[in-house]
Design an enzyme around this catalytic site. Structure first.
Site, PDB file in Angstrom:
ATOM      1  N   ARG A 106       0.939  -1.139   0.055  1.00  0.00           N
ATOM      2  CA  ARG A 106       0.061  -0.071   0.023  1.00  0.00           C
ATOM      3  C   ARG A 106       0.975   1.272  -0.106  1.00  0.00           C
ATOM      4  O   ARG A 106       1.721   1.466   0.872  1.00  0.00           O
ATOM      5  CB  ARG A 106      -0.934   0.235   1.322  1.00  0.00           C
ATOM      6  CG  ARG A 106      -1.879   1.312   1.317  1.00  0.00           C
ATOM      7  CD  ARG A 106      -2.306   1.603   2.690  1.00  0.00           C
ATOM      8  NE  ARG A 106      -3.057   2.914   2.895  1.00  0.00           N
ATOM      9  CZ  ARG A 106      -3.396   3.525   3.769  1.00  0.00           C
ATOM     10  NH1 ARG A 106      -3.143   2.840   5.049  1.00  0.00           N
ATOM     11  NH2 ARG A 106      -4.027   4.712   3.763  1.00  0.00           N
ATOM     12  N   HIS A 108      -3.267  10.885   0.826  1.00  0.00           N
ATOM     13  CA  HIS A 108      -2.619  10.509   2.160  1.00  0.00           C
ATOM     14  C   HIS A 108      -1.982  11.870   2.678  1.00  0.00           C
ATOM     15  O   HIS A 108      -0.911  12.139   3.065  1.00  0.00           O
ATOM     16  CB  HIS A 108      -1.708   9.429   2.196  1.00  0.00           C
ATOM     17  CG  HIS A 108      -1.349   8.850   3.547  1.00  0.00           C
ATOM     18  ND1 HIS A 108      -1.364   7.331   3.594  1.00  0.00           N
ATOM     19  CD2 HIS A 108      -1.206   9.456   4.766  1.00  0.00           C
ATOM     20  CE1 HIS A 108      -1.211   7.190   5.012  1.00  0.00           C
ATOM     21  NE2 HIS A 108      -0.958   8.173   5.583  1.00  0.00           N
ATOM     22  N   GLU A 150      -7.857   8.217   6.472  1.00  0.00           N
ATOM     23  CA  GLU A 150      -8.074   9.127   7.811  1.00  0.00           C
ATOM     24  C   GLU A 150      -8.791  10.298   7.899  1.00  0.00           C
ATOM     25  O   GLU A 150      -8.230  11.443   8.169  1.00  0.00           O
ATOM     26  CB  GLU A 150      -6.842   8.744   9.002  1.00  0.00           C
ATOM     27  CG  GLU A 150      -6.461   7.408   8.978  1.00  0.00           C
ATOM     28  CD  GLU A 150      -5.086   7.347   9.891  1.00  0.00           C
ATOM     29  OE1 GLU A 150      -4.785   6.230  10.470  1.00  0.00           O
ATOM     30  OE2 GLU A 150      -4.292   8.557  10.152  1.00  0.00           O
ATOM     31  N   ASN A 157      -7.729   1.388  10.272  1.00  0.00           N
ATOM     32  CA  ASN A 157      -6.349   1.659  10.801  1.00  0.00           C
ATOM     33  C   ASN A 157      -6.547   1.543  12.166  1.00  0.00           C
ATOM     34  O   ASN A 157      -7.589   2.205  12.740  1.00  0.00           O
ATOM     35  CB  ASN A 157      -5.710   3.105  10.537  1.00  0.00           C
ATOM     36  CG  ASN A 157      -5.363   3.209   9.099  1.00  0.00           C
ATOM     37  OD1 ASN A 157      -5.473   2.139   8.229  1.00  0.00           O
ATOM     38  ND2 ASN A 157      -5.069   4.299   8.385  1.00  0.00           N
ATOM     39  N   TYR A 215      -4.133   1.420  16.165  1.00  0.00           N
ATOM     40  CA  TYR A 215      -3.073   1.419  16.777  1.00  0.00           C
ATOM     41  C   TYR A 215      -3.326   1.182  18.297  1.00  0.00           C
ATOM     42  O   TYR A 215      -2.305   0.568  18.935  1.00  0.00           O
ATOM     43  CB  TYR A 215      -2.183   2.756  16.647  1.00  0.00           C
ATOM     44  CG  TYR A 215      -1.648   3.043  15.383  1.00  0.00           C
ATOM     45  CD1 TYR A 215      -0.320   2.517  14.905  1.00  0.00           C
ATOM     46  CD2 TYR A 215      -2.286   3.422  14.259  1.00  0.00           C
ATOM     47  CE1 TYR A 215       0.031   2.872  13.684  1.00  0.00           C
ATOM     48  CE2 TYR A 215      -2.050   3.720  13.014  1.00  0.00           C
ATOM     49  CZ  TYR A 215      -0.675   3.379  12.664  1.00  0.00           C
ATOM     50  OH  TYR A 215      -0.259   3.401  11.375  1.00  0.00           O
ATOM     51  N   GLU A 262      -3.610  -0.225   8.387  1.00  0.00           N
ATOM     52  CA  GLU A 262      -2.304   0.175   9.155  1.00  0.00           C
ATOM     53  C   GLU A 262      -2.532  -0.380  10.743  1.00  0.00           C
ATOM     54  O   GLU A 262      -3.695  -0.613  11.406  1.00  0.00           O
ATOM     55  CB  GLU A 262      -2.552   1.771   9.528  1.00  0.00           C
ATOM     56  CG  GLU A 262      -2.050   2.288   8.202  1.00  0.00           C
ATOM     57  CD  GLU A 262      -1.959   4.095   8.404  1.00  0.00           C
ATOM     58  OE1 GLU A 262      -1.685   4.172   9.660  1.00  0.00           O
ATOM     59  OE2 GLU A 262      -2.158   4.829   7.621  1.00  0.00           O
TER      60      GLU A 262
END
Length: 480
Positions: free
Chosen positions: A77, A122, A167, A309, A311, A377
């Protein structure tokens, strides 16, 4: 070998973005993006570095592909730098140098049996479009539609997985509502909501163009990527639990509900809270823009997958926002984050809460009509070093819970993407934060890349298609 076998349909890859790795910020006929402008102003970046050179992937992309081959990934990606391809921001002029670069990258990937997964946007908006209002100008939906059509025409014969926008929450809240990210508008409580609506409309126009003009001939898929860090109550108190529900709706639902829910529109909880707060603050109408009925219908169903995504998970307690910045996105939520006793990386955003990714994936399954989920991600930060066993531990724990979400909960997950292939320019944090499977030597003119333990671990996961909870990777003496 003891371990958990991966589903046959789960593709494994890695990700980067253009501004973070390409460098060559003013090479050939490329014009400035909002990140070029932000980085060239003093004190905007924590360590005063820029993305001017970054990893020099504009020149060394073949070495990047050697790294991908070393890992054995199914896909890569990456993103298109809008002004490298279309220097005017509009599509009337195409850069031959930019076109050559992306054609060469895509063709080289395919020659090595690596699927290109392309992100259109992005975060690196052309500065010329920002000067015209950027994401606060409703006309950007049409500018983005033209940009998307240009990409489909140039690369759609080879690119079969398109991501429109990466995002939207970060773009809107941190770049338009605050001054953490470019373009640093800092119009808190207003800018983020204007941007949210316009981002969604831009995405929808790009999806409809693909669906109507290109899907039949190119036979690909197109969708959006939504930051899906999760929220939980700091306690089991009903107020804290409710605060966490509000946080999820403001952070994820604001962008997912208009696209993936059956009724469309912004989430009711968000509409109610912003309207009530706006009234209290003396505004004649809600600071959250409304969609027309036609816009609600136009947005519904405009993603072939849920780009996910993740985290970490944050823990919330119900509280008034402790700041003089009123109105604001966080005041509208009416909650604050409480730091809990979990292991973390060097930043709060990489607190290790493995169960949180499973909860987030189930939230998507349950509230978004059980979509095809592509994890685009997932990663862990550090200050560097090759022996990154803490990053390996993060990946191992999170992957274990992803497999639970698939095997036990029935989440439809078809891709997993590690962030990132290599160390890169980490936005406002500059070059000090390291997310890479490969270490990049920024003191070396040729940006030598060396595999970390995490690269060896990921290579083993890919080659064996097995999550071995006991495998400890050993460094290999190799560089790229």
């Amino acid at each position: 070998m003891a371990g958990r076998k991966l589903p046959n349909n789960l593709k494994l890859g890695v990700a980067t973005s253009a501004y973070q790795i390409e460098g060559a910020w003013n090479s050939d006929d490329k014009t400035p993006s909002i990140w070029d402008v932000m980085c060239h102003q003093p004190n905007n970046i924590e360590d005063n570095t820029t993305g001017d050179d970054a990893c020099k992937s504009y020149y060394f992309y073949k070495r990047d592909i050697d790294m991908l081959k070393f890992l054995g990934v199914d896909f890569y990606r990456f993103s298109i730098n809008w002004t490298r391809l279309f220097p005017n921001g509009f599509t009337n002029i195409t850069s031959s140098a930019g076109l050559d670069y992306y054609n060469n990258l895509i063709n080289e990937l395919l020659a090595n049996n690596i699927e290109p997964v392309v992100t259109m946007y992005h975060w690196d908006l052309p500065q010329k479009l920002q000067d015209l209002g950027g994401w606060a100008n409703p006309l950007i939906a049409y500018w983005f539609e033209d940009y998307a059509r240009g990409l489909y025409k140039l690369f759609g014969d080879r690119v079969k997985t398109w991501i429109t926008i990466n995002e939207p929450h970060q773009i809107a809240v941190f770049g338009c509502g605050m001054d953490m990210l470019a373009p640093r508008i800092n119009c808190h409580g207003i800018g983020e909501y204007l941007a949210a609506k316009n981002i969604l409309m831009a995405h929808a126009r790009a999806w409809h163009i693909y669906d109507e003009e290109f899907r039949k001939s190119q036979n690909g898929v197109c969708g959006i990527v939504i930051a899906s860090d999760f929220a939980q109550g700091a306690t089991n108190n009903i107020k804290d639990v409710e605060a966490s529900v509000d946080a999820v709706e403001f952070h994820i639902g604001l962008y997912s509900h208009p696209i993936f829910s059956s009724d469309g529109d912004f989430p009711e909880r968000v509409k109610r809270r912003v309207a009530a707060k706006s009234l209290e603050q003396g505004y004649p109408r809600s600071r959250l823009p409304e969609f027309t009925n036609d816009e609600i219908e136009y947005l519904k169903g405009t993603s072939d997958f849920f780009g996910f995504n993740h985290y970490t998970t944050y823990f919330y307690t119900r509280a008034n926002y402790e700041s003089s910045i009123i109105p604001s996105f966080y005041d509208d939520i009416g909650a604050k984050i409480v730091e809990m006793n979990f292991e973390k990386g060097v930043t709060f955003q990489c607190t290790i809460v493995p169960k949180g990714i499973r909860r987030a994936l189930n939230w998507v399954k349950d509230t978004c009509n059980n979509p095809n989920i592509m994890i685009f991600e997932n990663g862990f930060d550090s200050y560097g070093g090759l022996n990154d066993l803490n990053r390996v531990s993060y990946y191992r724990q999170y992957f274990d819970d992803i497999l639970d979400a698939i095997e036990i909960d029935g989440c439809n997950i078809t891709r997993y993407t590690a962030w990132s292939l290599m160390d890169n320019f980490e936005w406002a944090s500059g070059s000090r934060l390291k997310f890479g499977l490969f270490q990049v030597d920024y003191d070396d003119e040729n940006r030598k890349r060396s595999p970390r333990c995490s690269a060896i671990w990921y290579k083993q996961l890919i080659s064996t298609r097995t999550l071995n909870l006991n495998y400890v990777p050993l460094l290999e003496d190799i560089c790229f």
